[in-house]
Design a protein around this motif. Sequence first.
Motif, mmCIF file in Angstrom:
data_model
loop_
_atom_site.group_PDB
_atom_site.id
_atom_site.type_symbol
_atom_site.label_atom_id
_atom_site.label_comp_id
_atom_site.label_asym_id
_atom_site.label_seq_id
_atom_site.Cartn_x
_atom_site.Cartn_y
_atom_site.Cartn_z
ATOM 1 N N TYR A 265 -1.107 14.204 5.423
ATOM 2 C CA TYR A 265 -1.065 14.889 6.721
ATOM 3 C C TYR A 265 -0.256 14.094 7.746
ATOM 4 O O TYR A 265 0.418 14.678 8.595
ATOM 5 C CB TYR A 265 -2.478 15.148 7.250
ATOM 6 C CG TYR A 265 -3.154 16.348 6.637
ATOM 7 C CD1 TYR A 265 -2.512 17.585 6.561
ATOM 8 C CD2 TYR A 265 -4.447 16.264 6.148
ATOM 9 C CE1 TYR A 265 -3.132 18.685 5.999
ATOM 10 C CE2 TYR A 265 -5.079 17.363 5.583
ATOM 11 C CZ TYR A 265 -4.413 18.580 5.517
ATOM 12 O OH TYR A 265 -5.038 19.662 4.964
ATOM 13 N N THR A 266 -0.321 12.774 7.684
ATOM 14 C CA THR A 266 0.481 11.966 8.613
ATOM 15 C C THR A 266 1.967 12.265 8.443
ATOM 16 O O THR A 266 2.703 12.397 9.428
ATOM 17 C CB THR A 266 0.202 10.466 8.399
ATOM 18 O OG1 THR A 266 -1.179 10.209 8.675
ATOM 19 C CG2 THR A 266 1.052 9.599 9.315
ATOM 20 N N ASN B 258 -4.882 4.328 3.043
ATOM 21 C CA ASN B 258 -4.736 3.463 4.214
ATOM 22 C C ASN B 258 -5.957 3.515 5.124
ATOM 23 O O ASN B 258 -6.252 2.542 5.821
ATOM 24 C CB ASN B 258 -3.470 3.831 4.990
ATOM 25 C CG ASN B 258 -2.212 3.411 4.249
ATOM 26 O OD1 ASN B 258 -2.245 2.503 3.415
ATOM 27 N ND2 ASN B 258 -1.113 4.079 4.528
ATOM 28 N N ALA B 259 -6.658 4.640 5.136
ATOM 29 C CA ALA B 259 -7.884 4.724 5.949
ATOM 30 C C ALA B 259 -8.861 3.627 5.542
ATOM 31 O O ALA B 259 -9.544 3.042 6.375
ATOM 32 C CB ALA B 259 -8.535 6.097 5.806
ATOM 33 N N CYS B 260 -8.914 3.329 4.235
ATOM 34 C CA CYS B 260 -9.866 2.320 3.757
ATOM 35 C C CYS B 260 -9.163 1.045 3.309
ATOM 36 O O CYS B 260 -9.808 0.142 2.766
ATOM 37 C CB CYS B 260 -10.712 2.882 2.617
ATOM 38 S SG CYS B 260 -9.754 3.391 1.192
ATOM 39 N N ASN B 261 -7.849 0.961 3.547
ATOM 40 C CA ASN B 261 -7.071 -0.221 3.157
ATOM 41 C C ASN B 261 -7.316 -0.590 1.697
ATOM 42 O O ASN B 261 -7.625 -1.741 1.364
ATOM 43 C CB ASN B 261 -7.402 -1.405 4.068
ATOM 44 C CG ASN B 261 -6.388 -2.530 3.943
ATOM 45 O OD1 ASN B 261 -5.258 -2.313 3.505
ATOM 46 N ND2 ASN B 261 -6.785 -3.728 4.310
ATOM 47 N N ARG C 236 0.807 -1.217 0.000
ATOM 48 C CA ARG C 236 0.000 0.000 0.000
ATOM 49 C C ARG C 236 0.837 1.263 0.000
ATOM 50 O O ARG C 236 0.373 2.301 -0.398
ATOM 51 C CB ARG C 236 -0.869 0.026 1.254
ATOM 52 C CG ARG C 236 -2.086 -0.812 1.200
ATOM 53 C CD ARG C 236 -2.819 -0.671 2.500
ATOM 54 N NE ARG C 236 -1.964 -1.065 3.590
ATOM 55 C CZ ARG C 236 -1.928 -2.292 4.082
ATOM 56 N NH1 ARG C 236 -2.719 -3.231 3.619
ATOM 57 N NH2 ARG C 236 -1.118 -2.581 5.061
ATOM 58 N N SER C 237 2.069 1.166 0.502
ATOM 59 C CA SER C 237 2.822 2.395 0.697
ATOM 60 C C SER C 237 3.536 2.859 -0.566
ATOM 61 O O SER C 237 4.110 3.922 -0.588
ATOM 62 C CB SER C 237 3.853 2.211 1.804
ATOM 63 O OG SER C 237 4.853 1.321 1.379
ATOM 64 N N ASP D 182 -2.893 8.639 3.314
ATOM 65 C CA ASP D 182 -3.850 8.669 4.426
ATOM 66 C C ASP D 182 -5.202 8.138 3.955
ATOM 67 O O ASP D 182 -5.845 7.338 4.655
ATOM 68 C CB ASP D 182 -4.031 10.097 4.958
ATOM 69 C CG ASP D 182 -2.851 10.560 5.806
ATOM 70 O OD1 ASP D 182 -2.087 9.708 6.290
ATOM 71 O OD2 ASP D 182 -2.707 11.778 5.990
ATOM 72 N N GLU D 183 -5.623 8.600 2.794
ATOM 73 C CA GLU D 183 -6.916 8.164 2.267
ATOM 74 C C GLU D 183 -6.877 6.679 1.881
ATOM 75 O O GLU D 183 -7.805 5.916 2.194
ATOM 76 C CB GLU D 183 -7.292 9.036 1.068
ATOM 77 C CG GLU D 183 -7.576 10.474 1.498
ATOM 78 C CD GLU D 183 -7.473 11.505 0.398
ATOM 79 O OE1 GLU D 183 -8.039 12.602 0.582
ATOM 80 O OE2 GLU D 183 -6.821 11.253 -0.642
#
Lengths: 205, 205
Positions: free
Chosen positions: A92-93, A191-194, A2-3, A188-189
């Motif tokens: 933002y993270t 990873n928020a929803c994987n 994901r990253s 962030d978006e």
Amino acid sequence: MRSLWLLPARRTASAPNPLVVNVSARHCHLSQETVEILFGPGYKLRPWKSLYQDGQFAAHESVTLIGPRSRVISNLRILGPCRSFNQVELAYTDAIALGFEIPLRLSGNIEATPGGMLMGPAGFFEMPKGVIRALRHVHMHPDDADFYAVKNGEDMRLKIGGPCGLTLEKLLVRVDKSFKLEVHIDTDEGNACNLQPETPCELTK
Amino acid sequence: MRSLWLLPARRTASAPNPLVVNVSARHCHLSQETVEILFGPGYKLRPWKSLYQDGQFAAHESVTLIGPRSRVISNLRILGPCRSFNQVELAYTDAIALGFEIPLRLSGNIEATPGGMLMGPAGFFEMPKGVIRALRHVHMHPDDADFYAVKNGEDMRLKIGGPCGLTLEKLLVRVDKSFKLEVHIDTDEGNACNLQPETPCELTK
């Protein structure tokens, strides 16, 4: 994975073009002049991986971003080709970890944004401005805009499924004849929803 | 101050209790036995800040989490009081940075999850399991459950406004007489929508 700044493409059945949703990890766009300050006179970015939009690429080269609290992000990927301005796009993270207060901006709209210090193998460059969180957006060809009945500058919604699914409101529409249908969200978006290759995504007006 | 594990409370007009949405940054819950391994025989956690749920607190103490790629997270906050099991709750962004593949789990449901090495001032503790991403959820009293017409274990939705707003689908309802109405999301979710004290939030069935 994901990253990675570029996730495997995901598609849904939809005319006239398949929907692709990609996660952009933190990265920067630089001018040729800045590349030469960081990497040396005459230096040219070397394409490493092609991006989904024609002609765009991730370069082999990366830089170190030094934040106001002397914390650093190493290996900040440079995307090419060079542009007429310098811009760093963080989630933002990332910004919180570095100590930046960054605004939400459409890519390219960098007036009155914070700057930062970039370090390359040949030198430092103090960016006076250009550190932003990029506004989430969808690139599309005029044919896609006709299909979805939207115009450049309008907002759409993206519903992302799965066990931690969410719906992104206010996804900015960007229409150009050179664009392929592609949603860009940040880590962030994503990873928020994987977001994964098999995650169902639905783009609606 | 988005990165604090506890954001200032936010409220909307809604009977019988105000809606509070809090962002939990990465943290851990430990057993008393584990606290003593990490901090020394007889050691007791010292409450630092009270959490919104009665009796819960952030401790002065934190630990270092060592991931499988020898990367570390320092200052992983311990939440108290001690529990009967050890659990580390990370956002996916944290897990990717550390090199963990972690599952999405309801807090406490840690069978067949990855473990990790914890380091404290008095020793190491190798957790055999318990590293998870916590499933987003809403705590509520039976009065709130009646008001929203939901039952323990059902899902709700949380719409978060603002320029990068989103709607979280599948917010698990947890009902108990001891609970105060509070949504818990993680830093990926909070940063995806830039949740701030003034951001409007709406909880719906």
